[in-house]
Design an enzyme around this catalytic site. Structure first.
Site, PDB file in Angstrom:
ATOM      1  N   HIS A  11      -5.648  10.148  -4.437  1.00 19.83           N
ATOM      2  CA  HIS A  11      -4.284   9.351  -4.853  1.00 19.83           C
ATOM      3  C   HIS A  11      -4.934   8.042  -5.537  1.00 19.83           C
ATOM      4  O   HIS A  11      -3.810   7.841  -6.546  1.00 19.83           O
ATOM      5  CB  HIS A  11      -3.655   8.832  -3.581  1.00 19.83           C
ATOM      6  CG  HIS A  11      -3.483   9.910  -2.449  1.00 19.83           C
ATOM      7  ND1 HIS A  11      -3.974  10.008  -1.012  1.00 19.83           N
ATOM      8  CD2 HIS A  11      -2.382  11.154  -2.426  1.00 19.83           C
ATOM      9  CE1 HIS A  11      -3.353  11.109  -0.502  1.00 19.83           C
ATOM     10  NE2 HIS A  11      -2.660  11.738  -1.228  1.00 19.83           N
ATOM     11  N   GLN A  63       9.255  20.327   2.660  1.00 18.54           N
ATOM     12  CA  GLN A  63       8.089  20.907   1.939  1.00 18.54           C
ATOM     13  C   GLN A  63       7.007  21.566   2.911  1.00 18.54           C
ATOM     14  O   GLN A  63       6.142  22.299   2.625  1.00 18.54           O
ATOM     15  CB  GLN A  63       7.395  20.378   1.102  1.00 18.54           C
ATOM     16  CG  GLN A  63       6.509  19.235   1.323  1.00 18.54           C
ATOM     17  CD  GLN A  63       6.020  18.324   0.205  1.00 18.54           C
ATOM     18  OE1 GLN A  63       6.906  17.942  -0.266  1.00 18.54           O
ATOM     19  NE2 GLN A  63       4.880  18.332  -0.051  1.00 18.54           N
TER      20      GLN A  63
HETATM   21  P1  AMP Z   1      -0.223  14.510  -1.415  1.00 17.43           P
HETATM   22  O1  AMP Z   1      -0.249  13.004  -0.702  1.00 17.43           O
HETATM   23  O2  AMP Z   1      -1.183  15.366  -0.673  1.00 17.43           O
HETATM   24  O3  AMP Z   1       1.252  14.892  -1.591  1.00 17.43           O
HETATM   25  O4  AMP Z   1      -0.853  14.043  -2.919  1.00 17.43           O
HETATM   26  C1  AMP Z   1       0.061  13.254  -3.662  1.00 17.43           C
HETATM   27  C2  AMP Z   1      -0.684  13.551  -4.982  1.00 17.43           C
HETATM   28  O5  AMP Z   1      -1.925  13.107  -4.961  1.00 17.43           O
HETATM   29  C3  AMP Z   1      -0.398  14.717  -5.459  1.00 17.43           C
HETATM   30  O6  AMP Z   1      -0.351  14.916  -7.108  1.00 17.43           O
HETATM   31  C4  AMP Z   1      -1.902  15.441  -5.311  1.00 17.43           C
HETATM   32  O7  AMP Z   1      -2.326  16.529  -6.333  1.00 17.43           O
HETATM   33  C5  AMP Z   1      -2.663  14.183  -5.608  1.00 17.43           C
HETATM   34  N1  AMP Z   1      -4.069  14.356  -4.922  1.00 17.43           N
HETATM   35  C6  AMP Z   1      -4.080  14.724  -3.638  1.00 17.43           C
HETATM   36  N2  AMP Z   1      -5.661  14.886  -3.467  1.00 17.43           N
HETATM   37  C7  AMP Z   1      -6.270  14.727  -4.751  1.00 17.43           C
HETATM   38  C8  AMP Z   1      -7.433  14.865  -5.302  1.00 17.43           C
HETATM   39  N3  AMP Z   1      -8.669  15.222  -4.289  1.00 17.43           N
HETATM   40  N4  AMP Z   1      -7.722  14.490  -6.489  1.00 17.43           N
HETATM   41  C9  AMP Z   1      -6.961  14.399  -7.244  1.00 17.43           C
HETATM   42  N5  AMP Z   1      -5.497  14.032  -6.907  1.00 17.43           N
HETATM   43  C10 AMP Z   1      -5.053  14.336  -5.755  1.00 17.43           C
END
Ligand code: AMP
Length: 283
Positions: free
Chosen positions: A37, A61
């Site tokens: 993030h 979701q």
């Molecule tokens: P989430 O909180 O899981 O909904 O993720 C929020 C954002 O962070 C989304 O755009 C994810 O793709 C990105 N994200 C989550 N994990 C990673 C990672 N390991 N590397 C890069 N971006 C990430």
């Protein structure tokens, strides 16, 4: 760092910033922030005058038997991390703010949300598209930052923006991994020690797939997928949901591999569902 809880307040801040000619970068998240993030936040800071991060665990979701209730929540820690990075504003609405009584609008993103992860998570990508559309109308960003780790999500968001004419550029950032290769994810916290060890097989399988294509010239997707599955099955704790090789532009499955190609996979380790992918490109 401003903490904003209402849509109205967020919209009026964004409107003011836009009038002042400031560019707004936006990273939507569900919190439990990790380096993945934070990489989005850093990139946004580099490319915009103002960076807004949202933290909202979006019930729409999650499927009925999924982990909405136990999804990790760590608001204080998250705010600490974001303030260290000098994020300008954090939008943290509660459920009532995002889904007031009687709320019924839903975006149907179509077939792109029904393949890959959409098969075992029906409705998931419609939930993602709906919340992202609402967040975009609230934050009104010039650029929005998403991680490649959720590859299908990036394709869904790009389609959403294209088809509903959002005036926002979508920037896809590289997957951030642990030193041993596991893609960072808030859900990694669910893994016990044994499961964490076995999770390494995901990235190993993706690297194997990449090697079979790039170094050994394999073009047949079924053969590559079979070899990857054989490797993953050496880990008894890991159950394969899917392994697919798709055209990264439209997520269409390919039989004969042409580059670039995206190898996407999802597994279950115990009760934890993990996804990962690799884009195989000519070097
Ligand atoms: P989430 O909180 O899981 O909904 O993720 C929020 C954002 O962070 C989304 O755009 C994810 O793709 C990105 N994200 C989550 N994990 C990673 C990672 N390991 N590397 C890069 N971006 C990430």
């Amino acid at each position: 760092m401003q903490i904003i809880k209402t849509i109205k307040e967020m919209q009026s801040l964004s409107r003011r910033l836009r009038v002042e000619g400031k560019t707004i970068g936006f990273a939507p998240t569900m919190g439990a922030l990790h380096e993945g993030h934070l990489s989005l936040v850093r990139r946004s800071k580099e490319e915009n005058d103002i960076t807004v991060v949202s933290i909202f665990v979006n019930p729409a979701q999650f499927g009925p038997n999924e982990d909405f209730q136990k999804y990790p929540r760590s608001a204080e820690d998250d705010l600490q991390k974001l303030s260290t990075l000098h994020a300008d504003a954090v939008f943290m609405p509660d459920n009532n703010e995002m889904y007031p009584e009687g709320f019924s609008t839903s975006i149907n993103i179509g077939a792109i949300g029904e393949i890959l992860c959409g098969v075992s998570r029906p409705g998931h990508f419609n939930g993602v598209a709906t919340i992202v559309a609402r967040l975009f109308n609230t934050v009104m960003p010039d650029r929005a930052y998403f991680g490649r780790k959720d590859f299908q999500q990036t394709a869904v968001i790009k389609k959403l923006v294209r088809e509903l004419n959002f005036d926002t550029d979508i920037i896809v950032c590289p997957t951030v991994r642990e030193p041993d290769g596991l893609a960072m994810s808030s859900r990694n916290a669910y893994l016990n020690m044994e499961e964490r060890k076995s999770s390494l097989i995901l990235y190993m399988a993706l690297k194997l797939g990449e090697e079979l294509i790039l170094s050994r010239g394999m073009h047949d997707a079924s053969t590559v997928k079979k070899e990857m599955a054989t490797l993953i099955k050496t880990e008894p704790l890991v159950d394969i949901d899917y392994i697919d090789i798709v055209n990264p532009r439209n997520l269409d499955p390919v039989q004969k591999i042409m580059l670039p190609a995206a190898i996407c996979l999802a597994v279950k380790i115990g009760n934890t569902r993990l996804i990962d992918n690799i884009i195989v490109e000519k070097s």
